[in-house]
Design an enzyme around this catalytic site. Structure first.
Site, PDB file in Angstrom:
ATOM      1  N   GLY A  41       0.644  -1.372  -0.330  1.00 29.10           N
ATOM      2  CA  GLY A  41       0.330  -0.209  -0.046  1.00 29.10           C
ATOM      3  C   GLY A  41       1.171   1.265  -0.349  1.00 29.10           C
ATOM      4  O   GLY A  41       0.362   1.895  -0.040  1.00 29.10           O
ATOM      5  N   ILE A  46       0.595   7.040   4.267  1.00 29.08           N
ATOM      6  CA  ILE A  46       1.398   6.761   5.444  1.00 29.08           C
ATOM      7  C   ILE A  46       2.621   5.553   4.333  1.00 29.08           C
ATOM      8  O   ILE A  46       3.682   6.424   4.967  1.00 29.08           O
ATOM      9  CB  ILE A  46       1.409   6.667   6.638  1.00 29.08           C
ATOM     10  CG1 ILE A  46       0.850   5.634   6.888  1.00 29.08           C
ATOM     11  CG2 ILE A  46       0.352   7.802   7.312  1.00 29.08           C
ATOM     12  CD1 ILE A  46       0.068   4.881   7.798  1.00 29.08           C
ATOM     13  N   SER A 171      -4.335  -0.534  14.782  1.00 29.52           N
ATOM     14  CA  SER A 171      -4.921   1.560  14.296  1.00 29.52           C
ATOM     15  C   SER A 171      -5.043   0.963  16.038  1.00 29.52           C
ATOM     16  O   SER A 171      -5.610   0.532  16.714  1.00 29.52           O
ATOM     17  CB  SER A 171      -6.615   1.143  13.775  1.00 29.52           C
ATOM     18  OG  SER A 171      -7.038   2.546  14.139  1.00 29.52           O
ATOM     19  N   TYR A 198     -13.633  -2.636   9.956  1.00 31.27           N
ATOM     20  CA  TYR A 198     -12.621  -2.576  10.950  1.00 31.27           C
ATOM     21  C   TYR A 198     -12.277  -2.420  12.129  1.00 31.27           C
ATOM     22  O   TYR A 198     -10.324  -2.671  12.037  1.00 31.27           O
ATOM     23  CB  TYR A 198     -12.831  -0.423  10.235  1.00 31.27           C
ATOM     24  CG  TYR A 198     -11.116   0.036  10.368  1.00 31.27           C
ATOM     25  CD1 TYR A 198     -10.400   0.042   9.111  1.00 31.27           C
ATOM     26  CD2 TYR A 198     -10.768   0.547  11.916  1.00 31.27           C
ATOM     27  CE1 TYR A 198      -9.221   0.207   9.485  1.00 31.27           C
ATOM     28  CE2 TYR A 198     -10.363   1.949  11.627  1.00 31.27           C
ATOM     29  CZ  TYR A 198      -9.170   1.221  10.019  1.00 31.27           C
ATOM     30  OH  TYR A 198      -7.581   1.751  10.636  1.00 31.27           O
TER      31      TYR A 198
END
Length: 319
Positions: A41, A46, A171, A198
């Site tokens: 990614g 980031i 996260s 998520y």
């Protein structure tokens, strides 16, 4: 009326400045000559910022991305800005297990070493429950299963290249996941929402790191997870809906930019002070405690076994 608007604007500026000033920064000046890095990614956000930094440190950087055209433009930009011509692009869609296997096979054939694997690719929870061609829930496939499989397929190369590091981007949202059923990771029995999917995937990132560190003990390969902070990236916008657009708006006003958001990734990839540290969780370049559930070794082991079955990981693939 005007004083209310001015007060709100002043508050936004104060929060923005304070949040960015107190954000952690990687202070290591370490160079990475002769080192190979894979970042999933890496065509935006980031991941892209981390790729720029590691290329400046003279690493051989492989951008593992779904959109090859977009990734190649980023690679060209990195080469032009850093002068490092060892920036490559390979196709990888972490939501597609066949893509993961093809990518890993190509890396094993073409690369003699791998020193840093950064599992960064991810998506916000999808607004509706959707399955991939492999029968996995889309968010879980993208954020957890794909990286679980990829890491296992590349472990021998990482071990051969030791000392090496695996960095898993999680996260703070994992804290909102109050339970995890390893037998229902794809929401076939439990209720689904974009937030639950998520949050669960981010919890899985940390539990995966915990169990992986245990299995890698003594191998010379370390692994840690992190929360990058509230960062102004595409991920919230892609979530859509009122919540997604509101979050994206607030992050743009008061969050970190991508360069700041990448600092903990870079810290875990290069910093001398984390050498030998494994299985930990970091925020703003500092080790902190994750949620109690994310520290549960029994659940971490069960998650690993369930994930092996779900991605159909065979012993032969890891030789």
């Amino acid at each position: 009326m005007w004083w209310i608007i001015l007060t709100l604007l002043a508050l936004i500026v104060i929060v923005r400045v304070w949040y960015r000033l107190q954000s952690g920064r990687c202070t290591s000046q370490k160079t990475l000559d002769g080192k190979t890095v894979i970042i999933t990614g890496a065509s935006a956000g980031i991941g892209k910022a981390a790729a720029f930094d590691l290329a400046r440190r003279k690493a051989r950087v492989i951008l593992a991305c779904r959109n090859l055209e977009k990734a190649q433009k980023v690679a060209d930009e990195i080469i032009r800005d850093t002068g490092n011509t060892s920036v490559l692009v390979h196709k990888l869609d972490t939501s597609d297990l066949s893509s993961v296997r093809s990518f890993a096979s190509e890396i094993i054939k073409t690369e003699n070493s791998l020193h840093i694997l950064i599992n960064n690719a991810g998506m916000a929870g999808h607004y509706k429950r959707e399955h991939t061609a492999d029968g996995l829930e889309l968010t879980m496939a993208t954020n957890h299963y794909g990286h679980f499989l990829l890491t296992n397929l590349l472990l021998n190369l990482l071990k051969k290249s030791a000392p090496s590091r695996i960095v898993n981007v999680s996260s703070k949202m994992h804290e909102f996941c109050s339970k995890l059923d390893p037998e229902d990771l794809n929401f076939e029995k439990s209720s689904y929402s974009s937030f639950t999917s998520y949050n669960q995937s981010k919890l899985c990132n940390i539990l995966f790191t915990l169990e992986l560190a245990e299995r890698l003990h003594g191998s010379g390969v370390t692994t840690n997870s992190l929360h990058p902070g509230a960062v102004d990236t595409e991920i919230a916008q892609k979530m859509g809906g009122f919540a997604g657009y509101t979050q994206a708006f607030l992050f743009k006003l008061m969050g970190k930019d991508c360069e700041l958001g990448a600092q903990t990734i870079i810290h875990l990839a290069v910093a001398e002070e984390v050498e030998g540290i494994s299985g930990k969780y970091f925020v703003d370049c500092k080790e902190i405690e994750s949620s109690k559930l994310a520290q549960h070794r029994g659940i971490a082991k069960k998650l690993w076994l369930a994930s092996e079955l779900d991605v159909k990981l065979e012993d032969e693939e890891m030789k």
